[in-house]
Design a protein around this motif. Sequence first.
Motif, PDB file in Angstrom:
ATOM      1  N   HIS A  26      36.160  48.718  32.437  1.00 13.68           N
ATOM      2  CA  HIS A  26      35.207  48.295  31.397  1.00 13.68           C
ATOM      3  C   HIS A  26      34.037  47.504  31.977  1.00 13.68           C
ATOM      4  O   HIS A  26      32.986  47.398  31.360  1.00 13.68           O
ATOM      5  N   ASP A  27      34.217  46.926  33.164  1.00 12.78           N
ATOM      6  CA  ASP A  27      33.095  46.219  33.788  1.00 12.78           C
ATOM      7  C   ASP A  27      31.954  47.188  34.095  1.00 12.78           C
ATOM      8  O   ASP A  27      30.803  46.783  34.210  1.00 12.78           O
ATOM      9  N   TYR A  28      32.292  48.450  34.292  1.00 12.00           N
ATOM     10  CA  TYR A  28      31.283  49.445  34.653  1.00 12.00           C
ATOM     11  C   TYR A  28      30.589  50.058  33.434  1.00 12.00           C
ATOM     12  O   TYR A  28      29.636  50.803  33.562  1.00 12.00           O
ATOM     13  N   ILE A  63      50.466  38.223  44.132  1.00 17.24           N
ATOM     14  CA  ILE A  63      49.394  39.095  44.610  1.00 17.24           C
ATOM     15  C   ILE A  63      48.331  39.174  43.523  1.00 17.24           C
ATOM     16  O   ILE A  63      48.661  39.353  42.349  1.00 17.24           O
ATOM     17  N   VAL A  64      47.076  38.999  43.926  1.00 12.73           N
ATOM     18  CA  VAL A  64      46.009  39.180  42.936  1.00 12.73           C
ATOM     19  C   VAL A  64      45.368  40.547  43.159  1.00 12.73           C
ATOM     20  O   VAL A  64      45.210  40.998  44.300  1.00 12.73           O
ATOM     21  N   GLN A  65      45.026  41.177  42.055  1.00 14.33           N
ATOM     22  CA  GLN A  65      44.377  42.481  42.162  1.00 14.33           C
ATOM     23  C   GLN A  65      42.981  42.262  42.711  1.00 14.33           C
ATOM     24  O   GLN A  65      42.180  41.532  42.128  1.00 14.33           O
ATOM     25  N   GLU A  66      42.689  42.849  43.843  1.00 11.43           N
ATOM     26  CA  GLU A  66      41.391  42.613  44.474  1.00 11.43           C
ATOM     27  C   GLU A  66      41.026  43.762  45.404  1.00 11.43           C
ATOM     28  O   GLU A  66      41.854  44.602  45.736  1.00 11.43           O
ATOM     29  N   THR A 107      46.470  45.956  45.645  1.00 11.44           N
ATOM     30  CA  THR A 107      45.152  45.654  46.198  1.00 11.44           C
ATOM     31  C   THR A 107      44.561  46.983  46.640  1.00 11.44           C
ATOM     32  O   THR A 107      45.284  47.946  46.851  1.00 11.44           O
ATOM     33  N   GLU A 108      43.239  47.013  46.787  1.00  7.82           N
ATOM     34  CA  GLU A 108      42.585  48.248  47.203  1.00  7.82           C
ATOM     35  C   GLU A 108      41.777  47.964  48.458  1.00  7.82           C
ATOM     36  O   GLU A 108      40.849  47.162  48.431  1.00  7.82           O
ATOM     37  N   THR A 109      42.155  48.585  49.571  1.00  7.78           N
ATOM     38  CA  THR A 109      41.421  48.392  50.818  1.00  7.78           C
ATOM     39  C   THR A 109      40.430  49.542  50.961  1.00  7.78           C
ATOM     40  O   THR A 109      40.795  50.706  50.950  1.00  7.78           O
ATOM     41  N   GLY A 151      36.972  40.206  43.857  1.00  5.01           N
ATOM     42  CA  GLY A 151      37.960  40.450  42.805  1.00  5.01           C
ATOM     43  C   GLY A 151      37.772  41.876  42.319  1.00  5.01           C
ATOM     44  O   GLY A 151      36.692  42.448  42.442  1.00  5.01           O
ATOM     45  N   LYS A 152      38.834  42.460  41.800  1.00  3.87           N
ATOM     46  CA  LYS A 152      38.792  43.857  41.383  1.00  3.87           C
ATOM     47  C   LYS A 152      38.058  43.985  40.048  1.00  3.87           C
ATOM     48  O   LYS A 152      38.348  43.288  39.101  1.00  3.87           O
ATOM     49  N   GLU A 153      37.097  44.965  40.004  1.00  2.00           N
ATOM     50  CA  GLU A 153      36.474  45.232  38.708  1.00  2.00           C
ATOM     51  C   GLU A 153      37.408  46.105  37.896  1.00  2.00           C
ATOM     52  O   GLU A 153      38.124  46.927  38.434  1.00  2.00           O
TER      53      GLU A 153
END
Length: 479
Positions: free
Chosen positions: A270-272, A246-249, A214-216, A265-267
């Motif tokens: 490629h979403d960018y 754990i979900v990537q978020e 996860t990214e805080t 949710g984590k981008e």
Amino acid sequence: MQYQAVIGLEVHVQLLTNTKIFCGCSTKFGASPNSQTCPVCLGMPGALPVLNKKVVEYAIRAGLATNCSIAQRSVFARKNYFYPDLPKGYQISQFELPICVNGHLDIEVDGKVKRIGITRIHMEEDAGKLVHGDVPGLGQGSGVDLNRACTPLLEVVSEPDIRSADEAVAYLKKLHQIVVYLGICDGNMEEGSFRCDANVSVMPVGSDKFGTRTETKNVNSFRFVKQAIEHEIERQIEVIEEGGRIVQETRLFDPNTGTTRSMRGKEEAHDYRYFPDPDLVPLVISADWVEDARLSLPELPEAKRARYLAELGLTAYDAEVLTASRELAEYFEACTALYPQAKSVANWVMGELTRALNEDGKGIADSRVTPQLLVDLLELIDKGTISGKIAKTVFDEMYKTGKAPAAIVAEKGLVQVSDTGEIERIIDQIMAANAGQVEEFRGGKEKVFGFFVGQVMRASKGKANPALVNEILLKKLKG
Ligand code: ADP
Ligand code: MG
Ligand code: ZN
């Protein structure tokens, strides 16, 4: 089951340039909303970005100081997403070809040195800021302030080499110290000039397959980083132990509770829809430019500490404290340039001077005690004009007024009494007035010696030369 945490940090470093990264607008903090904007940073159609050379200079410095290779050719890319604080609909950043790659920092935790890899450092522009509630000039509602849009940032991305919250904090402190020493960032974490996204995952001890991370986002103090990571490790272990996944978020840290919560949710990259920015030519950096930058780097804290140990004979602790900030180290070195007894200088700088500044909530830059004045004081002690004890009184006065120590000594009559005749006279008086204690001493109770020293010093208002007092007193007491 035992778990091992894996941590990688992304740090945003706001650069101390006067103007923005792609236009000439001021970066000064705190101006009225949208007063520092132009067609470029407002994202007007047809406005073209022009790269600020200083930003490149600062990025090169940061790369060299963190042992990175500087790319001969790097490319700006558009990172596309929609948000009201980003009028262009994309952020100019770097993606496939960043300016710095493959660096590292060595950190020390619990006496052990560990190398943390730095994947990349890239340059990018900051977004604007949304203001909610009472918006100046608008009343209740939501507004957009684009003063911060286009402010230059470096993003420093670490390898997932960090294994605990303490290692993460050690890495961050080291990086923070370096960018401040380099003079490329003011380091003000409260204002967001140095902020960190913490990527955290856990895996069973002994595994070589990392867990989902996860990214805080945007944690802005060392203490919060420690709390956020520790909480996130605990939370993830709990989820896994309960049979969950754990979900990537992306998560947010709440300083009030010390916990993190899900934001979105984590981008994925490629979403960018990253692609090279056609408005900016690839950046080509000559070997000469990199060499010039290398030569102009200041001595960094690690090198300073090593030198203080090897050449000045200071302890590791002294070296650590004295290099905590570049200003303090430079102050210390200005003193030792005038007065080579490094240990005495260190004691006064770390002792009286730091204490006085802390009590005042001031930094070394505000000190009225210049290196020359401090050295003048040390020389008065060496010459025997004043004792070490009186020197503290003189120091306090000097700290308050900025007056020369010799002037203070003369004004307040603080010259040390080294005249043996005068000291003997005082000792005789004290012995006569305390005949009982003299008998005790002579009867073997040597502890009363301290009592006599105290009495003599008091009678001389602290001005008697302590070495002489000891010597003469001992002789007379022994009879
Ligand atoms: P993004 O832009 O998606 O956040 P980056 O590659 O810029 O991706 O940064 C990813 C960060 O996450 C790096 O600091 C990296 O070290 C860290 N990281 C990657 N995988 C893991 C993992 N499994 N656990 C913890 N940290 C990780
Ligand atoms: Mg990220
Ligand atoms: Zn502008």
